[in-house]
Scaffold this active site. Structure first.
Site, PDB file in Angstrom:
ATOM      1  N   GLU A   1      39.128  34.167  42.706  1.00 38.23           N
ATOM      2  CA  GLU A   1      38.485  34.536  44.231  1.00 38.23           C
ATOM      3  C   GLU A   1      39.338  34.166  45.265  1.00 38.23           C
ATOM      4  O   GLU A   1      39.047  33.378  46.026  1.00 38.23           O
ATOM      5  CB  GLU A   1      37.315  34.094  44.409  1.00 38.23           C
ATOM      6  CG  GLU A   1      36.311  34.423  43.250  1.00 38.23           C
ATOM      7  CD  GLU A   1      34.849  34.316  43.560  1.00 38.23           C
ATOM      8  OE1 GLU A   1      34.504  33.080  44.280  1.00 38.23           O
ATOM      9  OE2 GLU A   1      34.025  35.168  42.758  1.00 38.23           O
TER      10      GLU A   1
ATOM     11  N   ASP B   1      28.271  35.498  36.489  1.00 40.78           N
ATOM     12  CA  ASP B   1      28.027  34.700  37.411  1.00 40.78           C
ATOM     13  C   ASP B   1      26.494  34.417  37.890  1.00 40.78           C
ATOM     14  O   ASP B   1      25.802  34.842  38.805  1.00 40.78           O
ATOM     15  CB  ASP B   1      28.791  35.318  38.724  1.00 40.78           C
ATOM     16  CG  ASP B   1      28.959  34.047  40.041  1.00 40.78           C
ATOM     17  OD1 ASP B   1      28.534  33.043  39.821  1.00 40.78           O
ATOM     18  OD2 ASP B   1      29.338  34.662  41.146  1.00 40.78           O
TER      19      ASP B   1
ATOM     20  N   GLU C   1      21.129  31.076  44.154  1.00 43.26           N
ATOM     21  CA  GLU C   1      22.035  32.145  44.795  1.00 43.26           C
ATOM     22  C   GLU C   1      21.374  33.422  44.517  1.00 43.26           C
ATOM     23  O   GLU C   1      21.214  34.420  45.094  1.00 43.26           O
ATOM     24  CB  GLU C   1      23.532  31.913  44.258  1.00 43.26           C
ATOM     25  CG  GLU C   1      24.390  33.093  44.948  1.00 43.26           C
ATOM     26  CD  GLU C   1      25.810  33.159  44.612  1.00 43.26           C
ATOM     27  OE1 GLU C   1      26.325  32.216  43.821  1.00 43.26           O
ATOM     28  OE2 GLU C   1      26.785  34.164  45.203  1.00 43.26           O
TER      29      GLU C   1
END
Ligand code: GCW
Length: 680
Positions: free
Chosen positions: A286, A365, A393
């Site tokens: 990332e 993820d 998340e």
């Protein structure tokens, strides 16, 4: 009492009678050692007994009416009570707790001070949950050696993916002065047996790069706080530090100046913090820098740091969250799920002994539902740590209720067959399958500076449960929930049952009204909160579902798809490869199927989507009713705080339901058999 700040450590006073009388017999503490971790245990025991009995315990010279705490060979009362046979069963961090009824005393004994601290917290947990302590005979050792928590805290005070306020560690690009709060966090972590913390985000920006230089004196102060609680401090480092703060022109891991730079900086770190744990690194991931820039691989990159840390006994924890984050949605060959395995598996055997690869539980993820990462266990000659995310998340961001322990249990119990039957993830994480020296579990924390730590009060259970589960992966989700509820809300049987049911049913409810059948990522881009079915469909992140008028799902089979299934050992490979055998909950992760495909449940995919989304909302509504049934049984402010979140959850669940149902109705043109309201 109304703030939630005490979390599971808010010892409630017992009234004279039953347990009180039993406990009051042990109202003195016998201790002979003075090191700082033992002193922590003493002050925790003092504080706990004071809370529970309402009187400050005294110190005893002798073992009568006393709790003796200490290490073997250093405390005569402990040595009198604990037999050699018992001692032989205790490892580095384990402990025994034994009652000597005849002499009205008790021993918490261990091989190390750290063990004594864990034993003391265990005893306090027993007292605080109202257990019988008259005949204790406990021998306990942690299953996992590394029991880590990762903060995703930035020095500007923000927390990446934080849902409970700002950082308790950093503010305005400095380390905070509020050490009291940090100490209280250390207590919470130690009380559930965690022994390592990374205090800064894996995304290390310029200012955080200086934690190993300019800010080192302040970092050392934090390390001292954690040290008293038997927790080692680690830092996330920036792979490009030699350039960004070192004035070099390269960060090439094979460059001798670069290697020298890391050696010197690491020596400085150990001069300030002699028991420093090591570095956590997110590289080539990332947009973070890494060895790929220099044509090197991740073994080269991590070994360079390992070499710098090795003389001091430090370790490099190197993340495997490496994938192409600039993918083209038109490119159907690249499969992000494959990436970690494809990058790292070929490097097995090339890592130094103090390198540990940290691998997320799933290949993508932290979705609500993903298969287990096939990289876990696939590198017999490499140390690995399993990574979970306590921060919610993708699981409701601490506004929705989501008890994570059942999900983690499923993962830990997953059979990988890497060395034949008997190779479940929990034995890979603990290092026992491959005989690793370094192994364990890490997780992204869910706390911030909000008074109750986690935003949603009930989300405290995930932090508590994480520690308990990592200590012993065989504990059940039920038992952990029950313990936590008793510690947090007291011993009322009805409340225990109601809250326990709420917690245990919560993951399935959330899964119902969000992404179906393992498809994942139908979320609002960036914030990851709330529904947006096509939010990532044409983006560069490699997280597609390929829904069209006919069907949905990602073909990851070897026969016709990306071949991801072949990263699994038999018979997992065959099970996922086969449309007939693939479990329903993961169907769309592995296969692209028509909406009319019939699941094992007997329903079509489209009907499953409609049914689960309607049911999900109904069940979320029931959660609210259940919570309201507890009004009056607990602190009103806390009750209201949770009630507000639960109501928000229902409203938001409706948004999920309607967006998803409408999307698939419009795509498929197939009506709901039950003729419920779907907006066209
Ligand atoms: O899930 C993604 C998050 C990023 C995070 C990244 C990671 C810290 O959305 O915010 O960055 O994972 O794990 O590195």
């Amino acid at each position: 009492a109304g703030s939630g700040y005490q979390a599971w450590l808010g010892y409630r006073q017992l009234l004279p009678g039953d347990r009180f009388d039993q406990y009051a017999v042990f109202n003195r503490i016998h201790v002979t050692e003075t090191d700082s971790v033992i002193q922590t245990a003493v002050s925790e025991l003092t504080h706990g007994l004071e809370g529970i009995l309402g009187v400050k315990p005294e110190f005893a010279e002798q073992g009568k009416h006393a709790i003796a705490i200490g290490t073997f060979g250093n405390n005569p009362v402990v040595d009198r009570i604990v037999t050699a046979e018992k001692i032989a069963l205790i490892g580095q961090e384990g402990y025994v707790i034994i009652t000597d009824k005849k002499n009205a005393c008790m021993a918490v004994g261990a091989a190390t001070s750290n063990g004594v601290l864990y034993g003391t917290f265990h005893l306090l947990r027993l007292l605080s949950t109202g257990s019988d302590i008259n005949e204790l005979d406990i021998v306990d050792n942690p299953i996992n050696r590394l029991r880590m928590i990762n903060q995703w805290d930035n020095m500007d005070g923000s927390v990446e993916r934080g849902y409970a306020g700002e950082s308790i560690f950093f503010k305005d690009n400095l380390i905070t002065e509020d050490h009291g709060r940090i100490r209280d966090y250390a207590r919470m972590l130690a009380s559930v047996g965690l022994n390592g913390i990374v205090i800064n985000n894996v995304n290390v920006h310029k200012v955080e790069s200086k934690l190993i230089t300019e800010f080192l004196p302040d970092v050392a102060k934090l390390a001292a706080i954690f040290r008293e609680y038997a927790i080692k401090l680690f830092l996330s480092v920036n792979y490009a530090s030699p350039i960004e703060i070192g004035g070099l022109t390269t960060a090439d891991p094979l460059d001798s100046d670069v290697r020298q730079w890391w050696k010197e900086k690491t020596a400085d770190v150990y001069a300030a913090i002699p028991d420093f744990g090591g570095y956590l690194v997110k590289a080539d991931s990332e947009n973070r820098p890494g060895p790929f820039t220099y044509g090197r691989d991740h073994a080269d990159g991590s070994n360079m740091l390992a070499e710098a840390l090795e003389p001091f006994g430090g370790m490099v924890i190197w993340r495997c969250f490496v994938y192409n984050c600039k993918q083209d949605w038109r490119d159907r060959k690249t499969d992000r799920a494959r990436a970690a395995y494809d990058h790292f598996k070929p490097l097995d055997g090339r890592f130094m002994d103090n390198v540990i690869l940290q691998i997320k539980n799933g290949p993508l993820d932290f979705q609500v539902r993903e298969p287990v990462s096939p990289l876990l266990g696939a590198m017999p000659s490499t140390n690995q740590v399993l990574e979970f995310q306590i921060a919610q998340e993708y699981t409701g961001q601490q506004r929705h209720l989501f008890y994570l322990i059942p999900q983690w249990k499923e993962i830990l119990d997953f059979e990988t067959y890497t060395k034949g039957k008997g190779s479940p993830i929990k034995r890979i994480a603990s290092g026992s399958v491959h005989g690793n020296r370094l192994a364990g579990i890490a997780a992204v924390s869910n706390i911030g500076d909000e008074m109750n730590w986690t935003g949603h009060l009930l989300a405290q259970v995930n932090l508590y449960g994480y520690g308990r589960l990592v200590w012993n992966p065989d504990l059940t989700a039920e038992n952990i929930a029950e313990e936590w509820i008793k510690l947090t809300f007291g011993d009322n049987e009805n409340s225990i049952n109601v809250i326990k049911n709420m917690l245990l049913s919560s993951p399935a409810i959330y899964e119902c009204y969000t992404a179906p059948l393992g498809v994942g990522f139908m979320v609002t881009p960036h914030t990851h909160y709330g529904p947006d079915v096509d939010g990532y469909e044409y983006a560069k992140w490699g997280t597609y579902h390929y829904a069209d008028w006919h069907g949905i799902g990602v073909d990851r089979t070897l026969a016709t798809g990306t071949g991801y299934t072949s990263q699994y050992n038999s018979p997992n490979f065959e099970r996922y490869e086969s449309l007939a055998d693939c479990p329903d909950e993961l169907l769309l992760f592995f296969h692209h199927v028509p909406y009319t495909h019939v699941l094992h449940s007997g329903k079509t995919v489209i009907q499953h989507i409609y049914d689960t989304h309607f049911e999900g909302v109904e069940k979320a509504e029931r959660l609210v009713t259940e919570w309201y049934s507890l009004a009056g049984t607990m602190n009103e402010v806390l009750h209201k705080q949770v009630a507000e979140r639960m109501e928000e959850q229902v409203e938001h669940a409706k948004e999920w339901r309607d967006r998803i149902n409408t999307y698939f109705y419009r795509k498929s043109g197939i009506a709901d058999k039950a003729e419920r309201l779907i907006y066209s």
